[in-house]
Scaffold this motif. Structure first.
Motif, short mmCIF file in Angstrom:
data_model
loop_
_atom_site.label_atom_id
_atom_site.label_comp_id
_atom_site.label_asym_id
_atom_site.label_seq_id
_atom_site.Cartn_x
_atom_site.Cartn_y
_atom_site.Cartn_z
N PHE A 153 -14.72 -34.98 18.83
CA PHE A 153 -13.94 -33.83 19.28
C PHE A 153 -13.72 -33.92 20.79
O PHE A 153 -14.56 -34.44 21.53
N ALA A 154 -12.60 -33.37 21.25
CA ALA A 154 -12.30 -33.31 22.68
C ALA A 154 -13.04 -32.13 23.29
O ALA A 154 -12.45 -31.13 23.70
N HIS A 155 -14.34 -32.26 23.37
CA HIS A 155 -15.25 -31.19 23.79
C HIS A 155 -15.81 -31.49 25.19
O HIS A 155 -16.24 -32.61 25.46
N CYS A 156 -15.79 -30.48 26.06
CA CYS A 156 -16.36 -30.60 27.42
C CYS A 156 -15.88 -31.89 28.07
O CYS A 156 -14.67 -32.13 28.16
N ASP A 157 -16.80 -32.73 28.53
CA ASP A 157 -16.42 -33.94 29.26
C ASP A 157 -16.39 -35.19 28.39
O ASP A 157 -16.32 -36.30 28.93
N ILE A 158 -16.41 -35.02 27.07
CA ILE A 158 -16.29 -36.19 26.20
C ILE A 158 -14.99 -36.95 26.47
O ILE A 158 -15.00 -38.19 26.47
N PRO A 159 -13.86 -36.28 26.73
CA PRO A 159 -12.63 -37.05 27.03
C PRO A 159 -12.72 -37.90 28.30
O PRO A 159 -11.89 -38.80 28.48
N ASP A 215 -24.01 -22.45 24.00
CA ASP A 215 -24.49 -23.77 24.41
C ASP A 215 -23.40 -24.82 24.18
O ASP A 215 -22.58 -24.71 23.27
N ALA A 216 -23.39 -25.83 25.03
CA ALA A 216 -22.38 -26.90 24.94
C ALA A 216 -22.93 -28.14 25.62
O ALA A 216 -23.95 -28.10 26.32
N GLU A 217 -22.26 -29.27 25.40
CA GLU A 217 -22.62 -30.48 26.12
C GLU A 217 -22.32 -30.27 27.60
O GLU A 217 -21.52 -29.44 27.98
N GLY A 218 -22.94 -31.05 28.44
CA GLY A 218 -22.80 -30.83 29.88
C GLY A 218 -21.39 -30.88 30.41
O GLY A 218 -20.79 -29.87 30.73
N GLY A 219 -20.81 -31.82 30.62
CA GLY A 219 -21.04 -33.20 30.37
C GLY A 219 -20.54 -33.70 29.00
O GLY A 219 -19.72 -33.16 28.30
N ALA A 244 -15.31 -30.81 33.43
CA ALA A 244 -15.41 -29.60 32.61
C ALA A 244 -16.60 -28.75 33.04
O ALA A 244 -16.50 -27.52 33.15
N MET A 245 -17.72 -29.40 33.30
CA MET A 245 -18.89 -28.66 33.78
C MET A 245 -18.63 -28.08 35.17
O MET A 245 -19.04 -26.95 35.47
N LYS A 246 -17.96 -28.83 36.01
CA LYS A 246 -17.64 -28.31 37.34
C LYS A 246 -16.78 -27.06 37.23
O LYS A 246 -17.04 -26.05 37.91
N ARG A 247 -15.76 -27.09 36.37
CA ARG A 247 -14.91 -25.91 36.19
C ARG A 247 -15.72 -24.72 35.70
O ARG A 247 -15.51 -23.58 36.14
N ARG A 248 -16.67 -24.97 34.79
CA ARG A 248 -17.49 -23.89 34.27
C ARG A 248 -18.32 -23.26 35.39
O ARG A 248 -18.46 -22.03 35.45
N GLY A 303 -26.06 -28.80 30.92
CA GLY A 303 -25.49 -28.32 29.66
C GLY A 303 -25.88 -26.89 29.38
O GLY A 303 -25.25 -25.94 29.84
N ALA A 304 -26.97 -26.72 28.61
CA ALA A 304 -27.39 -25.38 28.22
C ALA A 304 -27.68 -24.51 29.44
O ALA A 304 -27.48 -23.29 29.41
#
Length: 405
Positions: free
Chosen positions: A320-326, A298-302, A162-166, A130-131
């Motif tokens: 919220f549809a944030h990072c990998d929450i979906p 900062d964001a969720e990992g993940g 999402a983390m992989k794309r980042r 994440g961070a």
């Protein structure tokens, strides 16, 4: 790939897990990765130790080595690091057990362990959470370090796509990033059908550290709006942190609740032992996960592990549809997701779920089935060991599971 059947403990090769501190209560998801080995044996390399009674390595045939175990070790450890050498205690443990692979947890530690990887010559896997990617990855002083890691580390493990794309955006070769979902111990989280409490009471839950990316201000605003027309609605907030900015964040939440005259409908908890935390989950009906990208990046990992745990318990989720929450919460199936920072959208979805308790059982069953399939600790452990197999075989191509996510 090799046979994933469990091996007798004495026949398992060692894997060195490097963790800065073994182990904060809020990082129990590292424990599941270490404890669920079936074909490898964990050698945990850490600076210092806390909560060892909650995370005992003896139970899983592992060994713990702390670089700062006593004052003399601390002196020698700092002296070694000052000249770019690995911690002496770690080096000796590696000499004794000869691990076949080094698995570092968190990106910052991954950079620190480049010298250890060069000294041992074993493949190096780094998990990011994440961070370490979202926040530290945008710092000018850390970007050159990440570029160096992207060259020298064999494989990175990300929680989701999402983390992989980042990581790819930061310059990591895509072939070096593997997706492996964090798993939870489903034996400790029984499924519980939800129905309103006495008098129709509906209890929402928010849980997480007192930091901006958890988005608790957005969740509270949504609760306040829905509470105006739903007197049966209650909120439990479990949050913690003793730094000044964390205390100010919680104080701001409490003031907002008082200003809108809902303070008497909110129950506040700090960090609790895991069993008590599971009890709070059992007593709640709807989980709010309003995570956002913070001002500092900062964001969720993940996705928050809390979202995985509550979905496993059968609780509908609104967030919220944030990072990998979906990837954890299937929108319209096990919960409902609004666009990030859309407080009105979040409130609308919360009201929709609160008003339809007849749908909770179906949503809860769907969530449990999804977690059993994709976020079960045993399954995640098998997938992680498959990544180890590929790294040890010199293979860096994506697996079927990576493609699926």
């Amino acid at each position: 790939m090799t046979d994933d059947a469990p091996r007798p403990l004495a026949e398992r090769p060692w894997v060195a897990h490097s963790v800065i501190v073994w182990l904060p209560m809020g990082e129990n998801w590292i424990w599941t990765q270490v404890a669920d080995h079936r074909r490898f044996r964990p050698l945990v390399l850490t600076k210092r130790v806390e909560n060892l009674d909650a995370f005992p390595l003896d139970d899983v045939g592992g060994e713990l080595v702390a670089a700062y175990a006593n004052p003399w070790r601390r002196v020698w450890a700092k002296a070694a690091r000052s000249v770019g050498a690995p911690y002496p205690a770690w080096r000796r443990a590696i000499g004794r057990h000869r691990p076949v692979l080094l698995h570092t947890h968190f990106g910052q530690a991954g950079f620190d362990n480049l010298a250890l990887r060069r000294r041992t010559g074993v493949p190096h896997v780094v998990s990011v959470y994440g961070a370490d990617i979202w926040r530290w990855g945008r710092r000018e002083d850390w970007r050159p370090r990440y570029r160096r890691m992207f060259q020298e580390v064999d494989t990175f493990v990300a929680e989701g796509s999402a983390m992989k794309r980042r990581m790819v955006e930061l310059g990591c070769p895509e072939r070096k990033v593997r997706v492996s979902h964090l798993g939870v111990d489903l034996h400790r989280i029984p499924f519980r059908p939800r129905q309103p409490g006495d008098g129709g009471e509906v209890r929402c839950l928010m849980a997480g550290r007192a930091i901006e990316k958890k988005g608790m201000i957005h969740g509270l605003r949504a609760f306040i709006r829905v509470a105006q027309t739903h007197p049966e609605l209650r909120l439990t907030v479990m949050t913690w942190g003793d730094a000044d900015y964390k205390i100010r964040l919680v104080d701001g939440l409490r003031r907002l609740a008082e200003e809108h005259e809902v303070a008497d409908r909110i129950e506040w908890f700090g960090l609790r032992p895991y069993d008590e935390y599971l009890r709070i989950i059992r007593d709640s009906h709807v989980f709010l996960v309003p995570s956002v990208i913070a001002e500092n990046g900062d964001a969720e990992g993940g996705a928050p592990v809390t979202a995985i745990e509550v979905s496993a318990s059968g609780m509908p989720i609104v967030g919220f549809a944030h990072c990998d929450i979906p990837e954890v919460v299937r929108d319209g199936v096990s919960g409902f997701l609004a666009p990030e920072r859309d407080d009105d959208g979040l409130a609308d979805r919360l009201a929709y779920v609160v008003e339809r308790p007849g749908d909770w059982l179906e949503m809860g069953r769907a969530g449990r089935a999804w977690i059993e399939a994709e976020y079960n600790a045993a399954t995640s452990g098998t997938r992680l060991e498959a990544i180890y197999d590929d790294v040890l075989a010199g293979t860096t191509t994506e697996s079927e599971h990576d493609d699926a996510t």
